[in-house]
Design a protein around this motif. Structure first.
Motif, PDB file in Angstrom:
ATOM      1  N   UNK A 196       0.809  -1.227   0.000  1.00 61.29           N
ATOM      2  CA  UNK A 196       0.000   0.000   0.000  1.00 61.29           C
ATOM      3  C   UNK A 196       0.842   1.278   0.000  1.00 61.29           C
ATOM      4  N   UNK A 197       2.145   1.121  -0.056  1.00 62.48           N
ATOM      5  CA  UNK A 197       3.061   2.262   0.019  1.00 62.48           C
ATOM      6  C   UNK A 197       2.927   3.019   1.343  1.00 62.48           C
ATOM      7  N   UNK A 198       2.336   2.368   2.335  1.00 61.03           N
ATOM      8  CA  UNK A 198       2.197   2.942   3.670  1.00 61.03           C
ATOM      9  C   UNK A 198       1.855   1.816   4.634  1.00 61.03           C
ATOM     10  N   UNK A 199       1.673   2.143   5.897  1.00 63.69           N
ATOM     11  CA  UNK A 199       1.272   1.174   6.911  1.00 63.69           C
ATOM     12  C   UNK A 199       0.542   1.921   8.023  1.00 63.69           C
ATOM     13  N   UNK A 200      -0.029   1.190   8.949  1.00 58.51           N
ATOM     14  CA  UNK A 200      -0.795   1.825  10.029  1.00 58.51           C
ATOM     15  C   UNK A 200       0.064   2.782  10.855  1.00 58.51           C
ATOM     16  N   UNK A 201       1.254   2.354  11.217  1.00 56.55           N
ATOM     17  CA  UNK A 201       2.086   3.212  12.067  1.00 56.55           C
ATOM     18  C   UNK A 201       2.423   4.520  11.348  1.00 56.55           C
ATOM     19  N   UNK A 213     -19.609   7.798   8.400  1.00 50.36           N
ATOM     20  CA  UNK A 213     -18.400   6.983   8.294  1.00 50.36           C
ATOM     21  C   UNK A 213     -17.755   6.770   9.661  1.00 50.36           C
ATOM     22  N   UNK A 214     -17.042   5.675   9.802  1.00 54.42           N
ATOM     23  CA  UNK A 214     -16.285   5.453  11.028  1.00 54.42           C
ATOM     24  C   UNK A 214     -15.170   6.480  11.127  1.00 54.42           C
ATOM     25  N   UNK A 215     -14.860   6.861  12.343  1.00 57.44           N
ATOM     26  CA  UNK A 215     -13.733   7.763  12.577  1.00 57.44           C
ATOM     27  C   UNK A 215     -12.432   6.955  12.504  1.00 57.44           C
ATOM     28  N   UNK A 216     -11.329   7.628  12.285  1.00 62.00           N
ATOM     29  CA  UNK A 216     -10.022   6.970  12.279  1.00 62.00           C
ATOM     30  C   UNK A 216      -9.780   6.280  13.618  1.00 62.00           C
ATOM     31  N   UNK A 217     -10.167   6.922  14.697  1.00 57.20           N
ATOM     32  CA  UNK A 217     -10.015   6.317  16.028  1.00 57.20           C
ATOM     33  C   UNK A 217     -10.819   5.020  16.133  1.00 57.20           C
ATOM     34  N   UNK A 218     -12.013   4.999  15.545  1.00 56.55           N
ATOM     35  CA  UNK A 218     -12.849   3.794  15.586  1.00 56.55           C
ATOM     36  C   UNK A 218     -12.209   2.654  14.807  1.00 56.55           C
ATOM     37  N   UNK A 219     -11.652   2.971  13.644  1.00 50.08           N
ATOM     38  CA  UNK A 219     -10.993   1.950  12.839  1.00 50.08           C
ATOM     39  C   UNK A 219      -9.743   1.420  13.539  1.00 50.08           C
ATOM     40  N   UNK A 220      -9.038   2.317  14.212  1.00 48.40           N
ATOM     41  CA  UNK A 220      -7.851   1.922  14.976  1.00 48.40           C
ATOM     42  C   UNK A 220      -8.237   0.956  16.088  1.00 48.40           C
ATOM     43  N   UNK A 221      -9.272   1.310  16.837  1.00 49.68           N
ATOM     44  CA  UNK A 221      -9.724   0.434  17.904  1.00 49.68           C
ATOM     45  C   UNK A 221     -10.193  -0.916  17.344  1.00 49.68           C
ATOM     46  N   UNK A 222     -10.919  -0.871  16.239  1.00 43.89           N
ATOM     47  CA  UNK A 222     -11.448  -2.077  15.607  1.00 43.89           C
ATOM     48  C   UNK A 222     -10.328  -3.066  15.268  1.00 43.89           C
ATOM     49  N   UNK A 223      -9.279  -2.583  14.653  1.00 42.59           N
ATOM     50  CA  UNK A 223      -8.143  -3.441  14.314  1.00 42.59           C
ATOM     51  C   UNK A 223      -7.464  -3.954  15.588  1.00 42.59           C
ATOM     52  N   UNK A 224      -7.263  -3.060  16.548  1.00 47.03           N
ATOM     53  CA  UNK A 224      -6.668  -3.456  17.829  1.00 47.03           C
ATOM     54  C   UNK A 224      -7.502  -4.532  18.515  1.00 47.03           C
ATOM     55  N   UNK A 225      -8.810  -4.382  18.504  1.00 49.82           N
ATOM     56  CA  UNK A 225      -9.706  -5.312  19.180  1.00 49.82           C
ATOM     57  C   UNK A 225      -9.445  -6.759  18.742  1.00 49.82           C
ATOM     58  N   UNK A 260       0.260  -0.718  18.313  1.00 44.58           N
ATOM     59  CA  UNK A 260       1.601  -1.089  17.850  1.00 44.58           C
ATOM     60  C   UNK A 260       2.217  -2.167  18.739  1.00 44.58           C
ATOM     61  N   UNK A 261       2.029  -2.066  20.044  1.00 52.11           N
ATOM     62  CA  UNK A 261       2.566  -3.075  20.964  1.00 52.11           C
ATOM     63  C   UNK A 261       1.878  -4.431  20.774  1.00 52.11           C
ATOM     64  N   UNK A 262       0.564  -4.416  20.640  1.00 45.89           N
ATOM     65  CA  UNK A 262      -0.175  -5.657  20.429  1.00 45.89           C
ATOM     66  C   UNK A 262       0.162  -6.265  19.069  1.00 45.89           C
ATOM     67  N   UNK A 263       0.402  -5.412  18.077  1.00 49.68           N
ATOM     68  CA  UNK A 263       0.768  -5.909  16.743  1.00 49.68           C
ATOM     69  C   UNK A 263       2.111  -6.630  16.785  1.00 49.68           C
ATOM     70  N   UNK A 264       3.072  -6.063  17.487  1.00 51.40           N
ATOM     71  CA  UNK A 264       4.371  -6.738  17.593  1.00 51.40           C
ATOM     72  C   UNK A 264       4.230  -8.053  18.349  1.00 51.40           C
ATOM     73  N   UNK A 265       3.438  -8.068  19.413  1.00 49.18           N
ATOM     74  CA  UNK A 265       3.192  -9.309  20.148  1.00 49.18           C
ATOM     75  C   UNK A 265       2.514 -10.339  19.242  1.00 49.18           C
ATOM     76  N   UNK A 266       1.567  -9.896  18.432  1.00 45.34           N
ATOM     77  CA  UNK A 266       0.892 -10.785  17.491  1.00 45.34           C
ATOM     78  C   UNK A 266       1.900 -11.400  16.529  1.00 45.34           C
ATOM     79  N   UNK A 267       2.779 -10.574  15.983  1.00 42.09           N
ATOM     80  CA  UNK A 267       3.805 -11.072  15.055  1.00 42.09           C
ATOM     81  C   UNK A 267       4.709 -12.086  15.758  1.00 42.09           C
ATOM     82  N   UNK A 268       5.081 -11.815  16.992  1.00 43.09           N
ATOM     83  CA  UNK A 268       5.912 -12.759  17.746  1.00 43.09           C
ATOM     84  C   UNK A 268       5.161 -14.063  17.993  1.00 43.09           C
TER      85      UNK A 268
END
Length: 152
Positions: free
Chosen positions: A20-25, A43-55, A96-104
């Protein structure tokens, strides 16, 4: 295979630009509290989409630890109240912390585990669910990019 999947996941959330030539971070690091909580029509807010992915990431991390899958689609957009920049920063950092834990957690899976049933046969394999998280993250990343363009 697990290492490759973990790196694909890191690409979409933490550090990649290949698809995508970009990423969430990258996108969220340039998004302040006011932009993240701005509402456009229905539309969903950016904060809502962030929480949704984190969830979902957080829920699957919990599954890796406990063997219990306690996430529900109906709760995935129940963004906690965000009152200020600090609350927004905390949400981003948790993603970001949960994403790294997920990758691990992915990296710790054997090839046999990747091909085995994830929680319940109706969900398919671990590999299918991990690939689903990657695709899901790209889908909503596209929405974040578009929302940022509409707001900023």
């Amino acid at each position: 295979m697990a290492h490759q999947l973990a790196n694909r996941f890191r690409e979409v959330i933490l550090n990649g630009t290949w698809i995508a030539n970009t990423n969430w971070e990258k996108e969220l690091s340039n998004t302040n509290f006011l932009t993240a909580t701005s509402k456009i029509s229905d539309l969903n807010r950016i904060a809502d989409l962030t929480y949704h992915i984190l969830y979902y990431i957080k829920g699957i991390n919990s599954f890796f630890k406990t063997g219990k899958l306690d996430i529900k689609d109906s709760e995935s957009f129940q963004t906690p109240p965000l009152s200020n920049e600090s609350d927004w920063e905390n949400l981003k950092n948790e993603l970001f912390n949960q994403a790294e834990l997920f990758a691990e957690n992915i990296e710790n899976l054997s090839n046999e585990q990747l091909e085995s049933t994830f929680f319940d046969p109706k969900y398919g394999t671990y590999k299918r669910n991990i690939e689903g998280q990657i695709e899901h993250a790209y889908y909503h990343l596209g929405q974040v990019v578009l929302l940022r363009k509409l707001i900023v």
